[in-house]
Scaffold this active site. Structure first.
Site, PDB file in Angstrom:
ATOM      1  N   SER A 301       0.836  -1.196   0.000  1.00 22.32           N
ATOM      2  CA  SER A 301       0.000   0.000   0.000  1.00 22.32           C
ATOM      3  C   SER A 301       0.866   1.240   0.000  1.00 22.32           C
ATOM      4  CB  SER A 301      -0.913   0.016   1.227  1.00 22.32           C
ATOM      5  OG  SER A 301      -0.210   0.480   2.374  1.00 22.32           O
ATOM      6  N   ASP A 302       0.348   2.338  -0.537  1.00 18.57           N
ATOM      7  CA  ASP A 302       1.019   3.605  -0.305  1.00 18.57           C
ATOM      8  C   ASP A 302       0.844   3.949   1.175  1.00 18.57           C
ATOM      9  OD1 ASP A 302       2.451   5.924  -0.741  1.00 18.57           O
ATOM     10  OD2 ASP A 302       1.340   6.468  -2.538  1.00 18.57           O
ATOM     11  N   TYR A 303       1.730   4.794   1.680  1.00 15.18           N
ATOM     12  CA  TYR A 303       1.731   5.074   3.115  1.00 15.18           C
ATOM     13  C   TYR A 303       0.380   5.625   3.569  1.00 15.18           C
ATOM     14  CZ  TYR A 303       6.793   4.350   3.789  1.00 15.18           C
ATOM     15  OH  TYR A 303       8.048   3.807   3.902  1.00 15.18           O
TER      16      TYR A 303
END
Length: 772
Positions: A301-303
């Site tokens: 996932s992106d942060y």
């Protein structure tokens, strides 16, 4: 166990299938998963970053095994960015820390599953004492994938030897809105160029993806998908595109990097497409990525993006999940393998499985590629690195020539009226070097702290020595401080800027020529990661009254060269109309000043080309070159063309193009041919030219762009030398998503264009006919 010989220990371990290196990775992975508890499976889907302080260290910043035994008894899938631990560590310190952490996970957790470390590697390992190369938007200006592959191979080796295994790079977003603050992270506006650079970056990072030499790391494609044309130009905003445009423009570089580059990791994007956030988009992440393209790697996932499916007040709140548990459910059903950067939503997976909302087999499927790559990386046999092998000082010196060569190839000559450049040192006694970026360490985002940096001022001083007197004046300030990580953007005092401009004018009057180093900085164009940390703009005008500075200096009557450093294409209408010579540099990395000086004085002939069009104003957006036939009718009392188009860039020499021809001017839908053209250096200097191939489908079932880049090659020619450049033309270059949403080649006539920019006047044309 202590009484057993080493041979007996090895024999006993190999009796356990997942510990046997002689077995296939698939067999070892299946055996390991069969032994794992639910909690251990969920742990492999988690990551630690900001919570390193509470989960790994004591109050004094020392590694705390008791804390780890309490917090991480089931292991952990990833740990993020060891390089920024406790404010930043050197490569040796990073390697030593990685070894200590691996020792705990291998020796003290039940199954001994090693951890995977990931790092930011946008244009160099983003940590202390690592080489800083040009930003990707600059690398795209080189039009040289071979250079990009070489550079990322060097970054991969440095990263792996420091203890990490995965790079959150490359960014293969197609940047179609210059207002967006992340343009600098991309390879520009054209999907073909982005794809070629993306494939090169992946190959540089991963090599053959066997990882046997411990010099390569996993590449992560981001941001999937369509992140580069957000609504209103603001980061993470919705993307409103049709499926056809999505496939032919925004998905194309990802597909190429996976099918041709074998990228092993993908990061979904923050934005939504057609109302569905990417981290919850089953069609995008499963149907297209895995089923259609055959992707076998894993998604990180992106942060904080899984949390944002529910709500994250300081950033994005998609509100498609009622709470963090619901967010975890959506993301895991969509196929997101690992949540980053910290355990937030995915710890709820344990309860989701126990309640029957998620079948445990779904987790097995998601952790399989994560574990397979840990086996492929050799972490189960040898999870450690040798800190003594880093030899950082030697390596930094060895990498400097590559960083300099890359910077030199980035620089793009936009204008050179009267052949002001290159400067003749015999005719200049005093040179004024001025502007807010003349004596500043300016690298762009995700840059770390390189051991070296040469500003333009110091590069010129080093170049001319005592032959020319060099004067310096700041001219004006853009922002106060200006750090990329500093949330607040503080504007300079207008009175102070007026004083600085007055000083600059006085300095210019004392000089024979003026170098004005202008543009933006790390605050005026950057990732807007929260409501208090912004970097997108409503205007593309130069920041801080720089146009006023240019006007005032020009009034002195001295010859002026403008050198631009920035992360996005800014509108420079006044400069283009009044300044004779303009160099576009983007961000050149640590060797910036040396490279600029080499070009200014003619030791290097600039050969860069624009990877993104430079618009006349924000009102001219969109201004990308590959528009649809109905899209550029005109403006009332303004020119609709860009100031400088995609693919454009001049040289200190000239090139002629002749004898454009198609090997087979008529082919079948499934056949291939080639296109050739003769190129000659018609000037007096050795130079490099980027030969560019464009096509246009003249009549089609759905509207097609007026031209599309389908090939390019950077060549070097001596004065008077000529060569023949040949490009393949295969079905993949002619196909598109048709009226039935199938990717095919349609019969008909194609206009083939070859030249040195996307402008019509720079292109020769010939016809190709495709039959049923």
């Amino acid at each position: 166990m202590d009484n057993l010989s080493q041979a007996e220990i090895v024999e006993r371990e190999e009796a356990v299938a997942y510990k046997n290196p002689h077995l296939a990775v698939e067999e070892r992975t299946a055996d390991l998963i069969g032994r794992m508890t639910l909690e251990e499976k969920v742990a492999q889907m988690l990551c630690i970053w900001q919570r390193k302080k509470e989960m790994l260290f004591d109050a004094n910043g020392m590694l705390d095994l008791n804390t780890m035994r309490r917090e991480l008894k089931h292991g952990i899938g990833q740990i993020a960015r060891l390089s920024d631990t406790n404010g930043g560590v050197t490569p040796r310190q990073m390697a030593e820390l990685a070894n200590r952490l691996q020792k705990y996970f291998v020796e003290e957790t039940r199954l001994g599953i090693p951890v995977m470390f990931h790092e930011e590697c946008l244009h160099g390992l983003a940590g202390k004492e690592a080489t800083s190369y040009p930003q990707p938007i600059g690398l795209a200006s080189t039009f040289e994938p071979e250079l990009v592959e070489e550079m990322y191979a060097a970054i991969a080796e440095r990263t792996r030897k420091s203890g990490a295994h995965q790079a959150l790079t490359p960014v293969v977003d197609v940047a179609r809105d210059p207002r967006w603050g992340r343009v600098e992270e991309t390879y520009g506006e054209d999907p073909y160029l982005v794809a070629r650079m993306g494939v090169a970056a992946v190959r540089g990072f991963q090599g053959d993806a066997t990882f046997k030499d411990k010099k390569r790391v996993i590449a992560t494609l981001k941001h999937f998908a369509a992140h580069g044309e957000p609504e209103s130009g603001t980061n993470c905003a919705p993307v409103n595109v049709s499926e056809r445009l999505l496939r032919d423009t925004f998905l194309y570089p990802f597909r190429e990097a996976i099918t041709k580059g074998n990228a092993l990791s993908v990061m979904p994007s923050y934005n939504e497409i057609d109302g569905v956030p990417s981290h919850a988009n089953t069609w995008l992440l499963n149907d297209v990525l895995r089923e259609e393209w055959g992707f076998k790697g894993f998604l990180v996932s992106d942060y904080f993006a899984v949390m944002e499916l529910h709500a994250r007040g300081e950033a994005t709140s998609h509100a498609v999940a009622g709470n963090k548990t619901d967010a975890a459910l959506l993301a895991v059903k969509a196929g997101v393998n690992v949540e980053t950067p910290d355990p937030d939503c995915y710890p709820n997976l344990t309860e989701l499985v126990r309640s029957g909302m998620v079948d445990e087999s779904e987790l097995d499927k998601l952790i399989t590629p994560v574990l397979q790559l840990k086996f492929a990386l050799g972490l189960f046999e040898d999870p450690y690195v040798d800190p003594d092998a880093i030899d950082n000082e030697r390596r930094l010196e060895e990498e400097r020539p590559l960083a300099l060569r890359a910077a030199q190839k980035v620089i793009t000559l936009l204008q050179n009226n009267g052949d002001l450049l290159p400067l003749n040192p015999e005719k200049i006694k005093t040179l004024a070097v001025m502007g807010p970026n003349a004596n500043r360490k300016i690298l762009g985002g995700y840059s770390g702290e390189p051991a070296y940096f040469t500003s333009v001022l110091h590069g010129i001083e080093k170049k001319v020595g005592k032959k020319i007197r060099v004067l310096y004046s700041e001219g004006c300030k853009l922002t106060v401080g200006g750090s990329w990580t500093e949330d607040a953007v503080t504007l300079p005092d207008p009175g102070e800027n007026r004083t600085l401009m007055h000083e600059a004018v006085e300095t210019a009057r004392r000089a024979d020529a003026v170098i004005l180093v202008l543009g933006g900085n790390e605050q005026t164009s950057r990732e807007a990661w929260s409501r208090t940390h912004l970097g997108d703009r409503a205007t593309l005008d130069l920041f801080g009254g720089q146009d006023d500075l240019v006007k005032a200096v020009l009034e002195t009557g001295k010859p002026v060269v403008v050198v631009l450093f920035h992360g996005r294409p800014n509108s420079i209408r006044y400069i283009q109309s009044h300044v004779p010579s303009i160099l576009e540099c983007w961000y050149l990395g640590q060797e910036a000043g040396i490279a600029v000086a080499d070009v200014l004085f003619g030791d290097v002939n600039p050969g860069g080309k624009l990877p993104i069009s430079i618009p006349r104003s924000a009102g001219h957006i969109p201004c990308y070159y590959n528009y649809k036939p109905s899209a550029r009718r005109g403006y009332l009392e303004d020119d609709i063309t860009p100031l400088f188009p995609f693919g454009y860039g001049l040289s200190y020499t000239t090139f002629g193009f002749d004898n454009l021809r198609v090997e087979k001017p008529t082919i079948g839908m499934h056949e291939s041919t080639s296109v050739s053209i003769e190129v000659k250096n018609t000037g007096r200097r050795t130079g490099e030219e980027v030969v560019q191939l464009y096509i246009r489908d003249l009549v089609s079932s759905v509207t097609r762009p007026v031209k599309e880049l389908k090939g390019f090659k950077r060549i070097r020619l001596e004065p008077g030398e000529s060569t023949t450049v040949t490009f393949p033309l295969a079905p993949e270059h002619l196909s598109f998503t048709n009226i039935e949403k199938r990717n095919i080649v349609e019969p008909g006539d194609f206009e083939i264009m070859v030249g040195n920019s996307s402008r019509n006047e720079d292109l020769s044309k010939v016809l190709l006919r495709v039959l049923c």
